[in-house]
Motif scaffolding. Structure first.
Motif, PDB file in Angstrom:
ATOM      1  N   ALA A  43       0.666  -1.283   0.119  1.00 39.87           N
ATOM      2  CA  ALA A  43      -0.005  -0.262   0.379  1.00 39.87           C
ATOM      3  C   ALA A  43       0.667   1.165   0.193  1.00 39.87           C
ATOM      4  N   ILE A  44       2.055   0.969   1.136  1.00 38.65           N
ATOM      5  CA  ILE A  44       3.119   1.955   0.746  1.00 38.65           C
ATOM      6  C   ILE A  44       3.526   3.234  -0.752  1.00 38.65           C
ATOM      7  N   ASP A  45       3.742   1.158  -1.670  1.00 45.38           N
ATOM      8  CA  ASP A  45       4.453   1.574  -2.624  1.00 45.38           C
ATOM      9  C   ASP A  45       3.647   2.315  -3.571  1.00 45.38           C
ATOM     10  N   TYR A  46       2.544   1.959  -3.295  1.00 50.66           N
ATOM     11  CA  TYR A  46       1.615   1.998  -4.399  1.00 50.66           C
ATOM     12  C   TYR A  46       1.370   3.787  -4.429  1.00 50.66           C
ATOM     13  N   PHE A  47       1.046   4.240  -3.114  1.00 50.76           N
ATOM     14  CA  PHE A  47       0.219   5.458  -2.935  1.00 50.76           C
ATOM     15  C   PHE A  47       2.020   6.452  -2.838  1.00 50.76           C
ATOM     16  N   GLN A  48       3.020   6.066  -3.012  1.00 53.19           N
ATOM     17  CA  GLN A  48       3.956   6.783  -2.353  1.00 53.19           C
ATOM     18  C   GLN A  48       3.858   6.892  -4.531  1.00 53.19           C
ATOM     19  N   ASN A  49       4.110   5.832  -4.728  1.00 56.19           N
ATOM     20  CA  ASN A  49       4.527   6.124  -6.392  1.00 56.19           C
ATOM     21  C   ASN A  49       3.826   6.948  -7.159  1.00 56.19           C
ATOM     22  N   LYS A  50       2.501   6.826  -6.322  1.00 53.58           N
ATOM     23  CA  LYS A  50       1.187   7.841  -7.135  1.00 53.58           C
ATOM     24  C   LYS A  50       1.700   9.574  -6.442  1.00 53.58           C
ATOM     25  N   GLY A  51       2.450   9.438  -5.466  1.00 51.79           N
ATOM     26  CA  GLY A  51       3.001  10.676  -4.909  1.00 51.79           C
ATOM     27  C   GLY A  51       1.720  11.457  -3.689  1.00 51.79           C
ATOM     28  N   GLU A  52       1.091  10.296  -3.921  1.00 49.55           N
ATOM     29  CA  GLU A  52      -0.249  10.537  -2.183  1.00 49.55           C
ATOM     30  C   GLU A  52       0.664  10.732  -1.089  1.00 49.55           C
TER      31      GLU A  52
END
Length: 641
Positions: free
Chosen positions: A144-153
């Protein structure tokens, strides 16, 4: 097979792993078509949730508040998806459901304008028609952290990091949009039909002014377009009925920068206020109340003894007198304790019902002030009832009956809540249990429906709260009944019992109006300023057609005022139609036109507020009509238009 107990108590058998939607379909295809979520053992779940054990299950539709809340939460995700489509680079905050709608907070270099709301809403409608499914996926924290970090969230990453280590992290996807969310959601976006974006506001991330200011978009969402239209109509009606606007237009009261939260009552407002207070006094005298008055300023030691110092001092005002600390009273009860102790009491004296129209002062934050609904000084229509333990139930029922009588007189519906022990409280568990059970028993003896409001009692006791419902379906907490074992203990109140020994009385704190100021605000909005005859500051205005009719007009006024009817005479040299229109604008119940014919025949031409027709009446017949409406406190239908 599993046993599933439905809301009506019936039991159905389903295969293990069956979803809530499959359960709904097994009941009826019609129910499956309108289902939006399920409630499994008290927790609201997606329709796709698998039932793995015997459970209590309720299938939720948009006819329920819980179903509406799920739909409104889903609408916030649709809003976020539309904003991300139209304004790439926007960073997401949070987007919950709220009463009647939803909001979402955004961090964007672009500043949204009211004109943008139409574009965003149009995009939401396009997306909704595509019927994107809300698909839930549970993931590991790192994923989850990787996903939203990659999205800039970055805000989503903060939220994940703040979750407990063992938390189950879920993400929901509809179309090209994925959000961090615990759910649940409606099955697909086509359910979202009756929504409208409403307004923009600023909101600090997580409510802290230390954080960045985000842009919040508010929206409304309802089950049907007709429900949305009805709510929008009521919003417009609320603006028309706003007591702050009407208070100035009708010359009732005003609010000024020289005293924020301290209202000024004008002569007409004082007539309304005094009428309410006189009615209060008469009805309380009938029910065995005596009236007292206690000082506004009392020594700080008293407030320490009462417990207000520990539980309420941040809302109090203080001053010094003769180098000693004093407080301006935020409540009337400690003064009532002192009054009780001025003489020895016997069990034969109880119950003692002491009423007080007491002026209190409370420090409210400036941002919370709102007309007469939230002020810094107001008059509580307080009463403190001192009684024997054996009298508790009857006294509570007596207060319930009084509150019910008052609210029916004014045309208010209401619901009841029982507020239980707060965290910041004083007294023993035994006292609180006894007090709470006593309130429950009284409500049940009256056969009243009520809901529990956990942790919202006063710091010294549980309470019954009466929430008024106005003509726009808004609710307002006004009346309250608080049962108190603590104050009599703290002030060492006693009475001599049948056995000749000293005993501790029990005490009720109660209000009916709540505060005179708030009640006037609610009445003004309920009646849209067109008060019933008995409450109207000016009940009759007499309009002579010309100067030569002034003598008869004066006679009419004198006869009305001799019968305690509030009448005024408009002798200005204006056209009669102008005067009649002004009476309508001022929302006065009766306009009396007098000219040659009326003077000769001893009659008056009567125009009622809200009516177009004029009728000729004998003056005595009119007086009888007005006095009857005053005595019966009649609420004409037009008074709520």
């Amino acid at each position: 097979m599993l046993n599933v107990t439905l809301k009506d108590g019936s039991v159905r058998q389903v295969e293990q792993g069956s979803t809530v939607l499959e359960l709904a379909a097994s009941i009826s295809q019609g129910l499956a078509r309108v289902a939006v979520a399920g409630k499994v053992d008290g927790e609201v779940k997606d329709l796709s949730f698998p039932i793995e054990d015997d459970a209590n299950v309720e299938v939720l539709t948009l006819d329920s508040e819980e179903g509406l809340e799920v739909m409104r939460h889903s609408a916030s995700h649709l809003l976020a998806q539309a904003v991300k489509n139209l304004f790439p680079g926007t960073i997401l905050g949070i987007g919950p459901a709220i009463a009647n709608g939803f909001y979402y907070d955004f961090d964007s270099e672009y500043t949204f304008t009211p004109e943008d709301l139409g574009k965003i809403e149009e995009e939401m409608r396009k997306l909704a028609k595509n019927d994107y499914k809300f698909e839930r996926r549970e993931v590991a924290r790192e994923e989850a952290i990787d996903y939203f970090q990659n999205k800039g969230e970055k805000y989503k990453v903060q939220l994940i990091n703040d979750l407990p280590e063992d938390a189950r992290i879920s993400m929901y996807t509809q179309g090209n949009f994925t959000d961090l969310c615990a759910g649940p959601h409606v099955p697909g976006t086509k359910v979202l039909k009756a929504f409208k974006l409403q307004s923009l506001a600023g909101a600090y991330w997580r409510g802290s002014e230390k954080n960045k200011m985000l842009q919040r978009i508010y929206g409304l969402a309802f089950a049907k377009t007709s429900d949305l239209d009805d709510y929008l109509f009521k919003l417009e009606e609320a603006k028309r009925r706003d007591h702050r606007k009407l208070g100035m237009e009708l010359d009732l009261f005003s609010l000024h920068d020289e005293g924020p939260g301290f209202p000024f009552f004008h002569p007409k407002g004082m007539v309304l206020r005094n009428t309410l207070e006189d009615f209060w006094r008469r009805e309380h005298q009938k029910r065995g109340y005596v009236e007292i008055r206690t000082p506004i300023i009392l020594n700080t030691a008293l407030w320490q003894q009462s417990g207000h110092w520990d539980h309420y001092k941040e809302n109090m005002y203080f001053t010094k007198i003769d180098n000693e600390d004093y407080a301006v009273k935020p409540m009337n009860c400690p003064g009532g304790m002192i009054m009780y102790k001025t003489k020895l009491r016997s069990y034969r004296d109880l119950p003692i019902r002491c009423g007080e129209l007491g002026l209190v002062h409370r420090h409210e934050l400036s941002g919370a002030l709102h007309g007469l609904l939230r002020v810094r000084n107001f008059t509580q229509d307080d009463a403190h009832i001192f009684m024997l333990p054996s009298q508790i139930k009857d006294e509570i029922i007596g207060v319930i009956n009084l509150v019910d009588y008052f609210y029916k007189i004014f045309g208010f519906a209401y619901h009841v809540e029982l507020s239980t022990r707060p965290e910041d409280s004083m007294g023993s568990d035994q006292d609180w249990e006894m007090a709470t059970n006593a309130l429950k028993e009284a409500l049940e003896a009256k056969g009243m429906d009520y809901k529990i409001n956990p942790g919202d009692g006063a710091f010294y006791g549980p309470k019954i709260d009466f929430h008024l419902k106005d003509c726009l379906d808004r609710t307002w907490q006004c009346g309250t009944i608080q049962l108190d074992f603590q104050m009599p203990e703290r002030f060492d109140l006693t009475y001599i019992g049948e056995d000749g020994d000293k005993h501790r009385p029990v005490m009720i704190h109660r209000v009916v109006y709540g505060s005179i100021e708030r009640f006037i605000a609610l009445l003004t909005e309920q009646y849209a300023g067109a008060f019933p005859v008995w409450l109207s500051p000016e009940q009759v205005r007499i309009l002579p057609i010309s100067d030569k009719h002034s003598a008869y007009a004066e006679k009419v006024k004198g006869l009305l005022m001799d019968r305690d009817i509030r009448a005024a005479l408009d002798e200005r040299r204006e056209k009669i139609n102008y005067k009649i229109r002004e009476v309508q604008t001022d929302k006065i119940p009766f306009a009396l036109v007098v000219g040659d014919k009326e003077a000769e025949e001893g009659t008056v031409s009567v125009r009622r507020y809200g009516e177009q027709k004029t009728s000729v009446m004998e003056l005595e017949d009119l007086i009888s009509l007005i006095l009857d409406e005053i005595s019966t406190k009649k609420i004409p239908a037009g008074n709520q238009a």
